[in-house]
Design a protein around this motif. Sequence first.
Motif, short mmCIF file in Angstrom:
data_model
loop_
_atom_site.label_atom_id
_atom_site.label_comp_id
_atom_site.label_asym_id
_atom_site.label_seq_id
_atom_site.Cartn_x
_atom_site.Cartn_y
_atom_site.Cartn_z
N GLY A 86 13.30 17.36 60.03
CA GLY A 86 13.02 18.74 59.47
C GLY A 86 13.81 19.77 60.18
N LYS A 87 14.05 19.59 61.18
CA LYS A 87 14.68 20.60 62.00
C LYS A 87 16.29 20.31 61.59
N ALA A 88 16.52 19.26 61.46
CA ALA A 88 18.15 18.95 60.90
C ALA A 88 18.30 19.40 59.71
N GLU A 89 17.39 19.09 58.73
CA GLU A 89 17.35 19.70 57.51
C GLU A 89 17.69 21.27 57.47
N GLU A 90 16.99 21.95 58.23
CA GLU A 90 17.11 23.40 58.47
C GLU A 90 18.52 23.79 58.50
N VAL A 91 19.36 23.07 59.52
CA VAL A 91 20.66 23.17 59.68
C VAL A 91 21.51 22.86 58.55
N ILE A 92 21.18 21.79 57.88
CA ILE A 92 22.01 21.15 56.57
C ILE A 92 21.72 22.17 55.48
N GLU A 93 20.46 22.60 55.29
CA GLU A 93 20.27 23.68 53.96
C GLU A 93 21.02 24.85 54.06
N HIS A 94 21.14 25.49 55.55
CA HIS A 94 21.84 26.78 55.49
C HIS A 94 23.30 26.30 55.79
N LEU A 95 23.72 25.44 56.00
CA LEU A 95 25.23 24.88 55.71
C LEU A 95 25.66 24.80 54.47
N ARG A 96 24.75 24.05 53.76
CA ARG A 96 24.97 24.05 51.95
C ARG A 96 25.26 25.46 51.46
N HIS A 97 24.31 26.50 52.02
CA HIS A 97 24.18 27.80 51.78
C HIS A 97 25.65 28.60 51.89
N CYS A 98 26.09 28.16 52.87
CA CYS A 98 27.29 28.71 53.65
C CYS A 98 28.81 28.48 53.06
N LEU A 99 28.76 26.82 53.10
CA LEU A 99 30.15 26.44 52.66
C LEU A 99 30.62 26.13 51.29
N ASP A 100 31.74 26.31 50.96
CA ASP A 100 32.18 25.66 49.64
C ASP A 100 31.93 24.23 49.25
N GLU A 101 32.37 23.51 50.40
CA GLU A 101 32.01 22.05 50.17
C GLU A 101 31.41 21.32 51.43
N PHE A 102 30.69 20.59 51.24
CA PHE A 102 29.87 20.03 52.41
C PHE A 102 29.65 18.45 52.21
N PRO A 103 30.35 17.42 52.20
CA PRO A 103 30.15 16.12 51.75
C PRO A 103 29.45 15.31 52.81
N LEU A 104 28.22 15.50 53.09
CA LEU A 104 27.48 14.92 54.03
C LEU A 104 26.49 13.87 53.18
N THR A 105 26.27 12.74 53.83
CA THR A 105 25.40 11.75 53.47
C THR A 105 24.69 11.23 54.56
N MET A 106 23.66 10.45 54.07
CA MET A 106 22.63 9.52 55.04
C MET A 106 23.78 8.64 55.68
N LEU A 107 23.50 8.16 56.82
CA LEU A 107 24.21 6.91 57.70
C LEU A 107 23.22 5.80 57.33
N HIS A 108 23.85 4.62 56.76
CA HIS A 108 23.05 3.54 56.45
C HIS A 108 23.77 2.28 57.13
N THR A 109 22.95 1.32 57.52
CA THR A 109 23.45 0.15 58.37
C THR A 109 23.15 -1.21 57.53
#
Length: 303
Positions: A141-164
């Motif tokens: 949840g705390k990480a999602e706070e950061v990611i949500e605000h980044l998506r609000h600010c950045l033109d492009e943000f190619p972030l995905t979950m890491l899977h093994t």
Amino acid sequence: MWFKNIQLYRLSNLATSIDQFAEQLSRGPFVKCPSNQPMSRGWIAPRKDGSLVYSLGGQWLIALAVEQRLLPSSVVNEEVKDRAELLEAQQGYAPGRKQMKELRERITEELMPRAFTRRRSTFVWIDPVNGWFCVDAASPGKAEEVIEHLRHCLDEFPLTMLHTELSPTSSMSDWLAGGDAPAGFTIDRDCEMKACGEEQSAVRYVRHPLEGDTHEEVKAHLASGKLPTKLALTWDDRISFVLTEKLEIKRLAFLDLLKEQAQQGNNHAEEQFDADFALMTGELSRFIPQLIAALGGEVKEQA
């Protein structure tokens, strides 16, 4: 400066320079929480030099500040109760649901400017070359706070979950059953296992060696259907941590030898910050690929 937890993501093809990145972050800077708002969040300088992106050796560091007004529900409830009683006496009947809702909203608005504020900061390490995005947060949840605000600010943000290839749960089960961790890692003294049934019974070992008779107990729990959800490990005698079933890295601790290395010859806070960051990111850049390899390697998303 030393991270205590890692929520780990994959950042691919970040086609922006550090100057462009900093300029886009400036679209959402931190401002103090207004008196009539419950929360405010935005970017702050990770170091006291004013820059929203700290960079050293190609590694970036950013920080999100969140300020909240603390207005306990018990305070609001007490005021609502008092005013509802007064209102009932004035109008001759108890206020209805809609009237109570409006009363609560009005009281909350009145009390908000008098509430205390609490501020916290969340740091993020970005490795734009190797594609790591690591949030120093104990919960998604705390990480999602950061990611949500980044998506609000950045033109492009190619972030995905890491899977093994292998899930942390199945890997931890194999390590515990065999009594041995993969090469480069050792099993420490903390472990949690949970049953999959409705009761979700749990067994926890805290500061308890997982060997000898205890190892037999652990194997019996595994055989009965309990699955590991947390396991304490040490990597290369340099970093200790707890791996969770969700691939979270918690209770991250850089062993004393590393911190002593960082402190050698640094007399100023800025120099110490640089040394800590360089050593931390250098160690994590080696540690994370080895942890992923121990989990069977990364699952690459199909184009």
